[in-house]
Design a protein around this motif. Sequence first.
Motif, PDB file in Angstrom:
ATOM      1  N   ILE A  15     -99.143 -11.055 137.726  1.00 46.55           N
ATOM      2  CA  ILE A  15     -98.100 -10.667 136.938  1.00 46.55           C
ATOM      3  C   ILE A  15     -98.055 -10.952 135.187  1.00 46.55           C
ATOM      4  N   GLU A  16     -98.347 -11.903 135.081  1.00 39.20           N
ATOM      5  CA  GLU A  16     -98.263 -12.250 133.606  1.00 39.20           C
ATOM      6  C   GLU A  16     -99.602 -12.434 132.739  1.00 39.20           C
ATOM      7  N   GLY A  17    -100.843 -12.577 133.505  1.00 35.40           N
ATOM      8  CA  GLY A  17    -102.053 -12.753 132.939  1.00 35.40           C
ATOM      9  C   GLY A  17    -102.018 -14.181 132.550  1.00 35.40           C
ATOM     10  N   ILE A  18    -102.985 -14.605 131.560  1.00 32.37           N
ATOM     11  CA  ILE A  18    -103.156 -16.070 131.067  1.00 32.37           C
ATOM     12  C   ILE A  18    -102.003 -16.252 130.219  1.00 32.37           C
ATOM     13  N   THR A  19    -101.240 -17.145 130.556  1.00 35.35           N
ATOM     14  CA  THR A  19    -100.212 -17.763 129.462  1.00 35.35           C
ATOM     15  C   THR A  19    -100.010 -19.198 129.636  1.00 35.35           C
ATOM     16  N   SER A  20     -99.254 -19.583 128.959  1.00 35.54           N
ATOM     17  CA  SER A  20     -99.185 -21.212 128.682  1.00 35.54           C
ATOM     18  C   SER A  20     -98.692 -21.493 130.019  1.00 35.54           C
ATOM     19  N   LYS A  21     -97.887 -20.874 130.847  1.00 37.45           N
ATOM     20  CA  LYS A  21     -97.335 -21.176 132.075  1.00 37.45           C
ATOM     21  C   LYS A  21     -98.658 -21.286 133.208  1.00 37.45           C
ATOM     22  N   THR A  22     -99.665 -20.105 133.045  1.00 38.18           N
ATOM     23  CA  THR A  22    -100.568 -20.208 134.117  1.00 38.18           C
ATOM     24  C   THR A  22    -101.756 -21.471 133.784  1.00 38.18           C
ATOM     25  N   ILE A  23    -101.807 -21.640 132.314  1.00 40.61           N
ATOM     26  CA  ILE A  23    -102.573 -22.779 132.123  1.00 40.61           C
ATOM     27  C   ILE A  23    -102.051 -24.070 132.686  1.00 40.61           C
ATOM     28  N   ALA A  24    -100.921 -24.312 132.303  1.00 35.65           N
ATOM     29  CA  ALA A  24    -100.356 -25.445 133.045  1.00 35.65           C
ATOM     30  C   ALA A  24    -100.462 -25.428 134.433  1.00 35.65           C
ATOM     31  N   VAL A  25    -100.196 -24.568 135.334  1.00 34.87           N
ATOM     32  CA  VAL A  25    -100.446 -24.568 136.804  1.00 34.87           C
ATOM     33  C   VAL A  25    -101.888 -24.822 136.655  1.00 34.87           C
ATOM     34  N   LYS A  26    -102.866 -24.231 136.147  1.00 39.28           N
ATOM     35  CA  LYS A  26    -104.347 -24.663 136.355  1.00 39.28           C
ATOM     36  C   LYS A  26    -104.376 -25.875 136.076  1.00 39.28           C
ATOM     37  N   GLU A  27    -104.212 -26.443 134.963  1.00 43.69           N
ATOM     38  CA  GLU A  27    -104.233 -28.163 134.661  1.00 43.69           C
ATOM     39  C   GLU A  27    -103.840 -28.741 136.023  1.00 43.69           C
ATOM     40  N   LEU A  28    -102.684 -28.395 136.538  1.00 45.00           N
ATOM     41  CA  LEU A  28    -101.920 -29.376 137.669  1.00 45.00           C
ATOM     42  C   LEU A  28    -103.059 -29.064 138.895  1.00 45.00           C
ATOM     43  N   ILE A  29    -103.456 -27.733 139.117  1.00 40.46           N
ATOM     44  CA  ILE A  29    -104.594 -27.842 140.214  1.00 40.46           C
ATOM     45  C   ILE A  29    -105.650 -28.693 139.819  1.00 40.46           C
ATOM     46  N   LEU A  30    -105.971 -28.536 138.923  1.00 37.87           N
ATOM     47  CA  LEU A  30    -107.379 -29.464 138.541  1.00 37.87           C
ATOM     48  C   LEU A  30    -107.083 -31.104 138.664  1.00 37.87           C
ATOM     49  N   ASN A  31    -105.875 -31.324 138.245  1.00 36.70           N
ATOM     50  CA  ASN A  31    -105.501 -32.759 138.795  1.00 36.70           C
ATOM     51  C   ASN A  31    -105.167 -32.920 139.964  1.00 36.70           C
ATOM     52  N   ILE A  32    -104.616 -32.169 140.825  1.00 36.91           N
ATOM     53  CA  ILE A  32    -104.580 -32.179 142.167  1.00 36.91           C
ATOM     54  C   ILE A  32    -105.982 -32.559 142.850  1.00 36.91           C
ATOM     55  N   GLN A  33    -106.722 -31.698 142.557  1.00 32.58           N
ATOM     56  CA  GLN A  33    -108.336 -32.035 143.195  1.00 32.58           C
ATOM     57  C   GLN A  33    -108.971 -32.997 142.710  1.00 32.58           C
ATOM     58  N   THR A  34    -108.771 -33.736 141.224  1.00 31.74           N
ATOM     59  CA  THR A  34    -109.071 -34.952 141.038  1.00 31.74           C
ATOM     60  C   THR A  34    -108.308 -36.146 141.918  1.00 31.74           C
ATOM     61  N   ALA A  35    -107.370 -35.978 142.113  1.00 32.61           N
ATOM     62  CA  ALA A  35    -106.517 -36.809 143.101  1.00 32.61           C
ATOM     63  C   ALA A  35    -107.227 -36.710 144.575  1.00 32.61           C
ATOM     64  N   ILE A  36    -107.453 -35.609 144.978  1.00 35.22           N
ATOM     65  CA  ILE A  36    -108.070 -35.552 146.373  1.00 35.22           C
ATOM     66  C   ILE A  36    -109.589 -36.075 146.258  1.00 35.22           C
ATOM     67  N   ASP A  37    -110.139 -35.897 145.516  1.00 34.97           N
ATOM     68  CA  ASP A  37    -111.516 -36.185 145.332  1.00 34.97           C
ATOM     69  C   ASP A  37    -111.657 -37.909 145.111  1.00 34.97           C
ATOM     70  N   ALA A  38    -110.611 -38.515 144.422  1.00 32.62           N
ATOM     71  CA  ALA A  38    -110.480 -39.832 144.321  1.00 32.62           C
ATOM     72  C   ALA A  38    -110.171 -40.482 145.786  1.00 32.62           C
ATOM     73  N   LYS A  39    -109.199 -39.834 146.414  1.00 33.54           N
ATOM     74  CA  LYS A  39    -109.117 -40.340 147.658  1.00 33.54           C
ATOM     75  C   LYS A  39    -110.186 -40.321 148.723  1.00 33.54           C
ATOM     76  N   LYS A  40    -110.730 -39.087 148.611  1.00 35.49           N
ATOM     77  CA  LYS A  40    -111.792 -39.172 149.427  1.00 35.49           C
ATOM     78  C   LYS A  40    -113.078 -40.147 149.333  1.00 35.49           C
ATOM     79  N   SER A  41    -113.398 -40.304 147.983  1.00 39.04           N
ATOM     80  CA  SER A  41    -114.324 -41.259 147.455  1.00 39.04           C
ATOM     81  C   SER A  41    -114.105 -42.593 147.601  1.00 39.04           C
ATOM     82  N   SER A  42    -112.593 -43.300 147.800  1.00 40.08           N
ATOM     83  CA  SER A  42    -112.270 -44.590 148.043  1.00 40.08           C
ATOM     84  C   SER A  42    -112.159 -44.871 149.444  1.00 40.08           C
TER      85      SER A  42
END
Length: 70
Positions: free
Chosen positions: A36-63
């Motif tokens: 809808i919007e292309g790359i905006t500050s909102k989409t960048i924020a969502v992408k950063e959240l996705i990366l943080n969620i992936q990091t948290a999942i990886d931390a759970k798996k490795s622990s």
Amino acid sequence: MFLTPPTLEELKESDLPDLVDMLSKQATEYSRLTKIEGITSKTIAVKELILNIQTAIDAKKSSGQKSAIR
């Protein structure tokens, strides 16, 4: 979408099934917003959240805190 995105520390406290669910929802939201919007500050924020969620999942798996995914 969150009013205030959870921090990485907060995400790491979540259960693995909840993190996977959040990841799915945020990935869908990211796809929708970029179409809808292309790359905006909102989409960048969502992408950063996705990366943080992936990091948290990886931390759970490795622990060794794997739990059954719904």
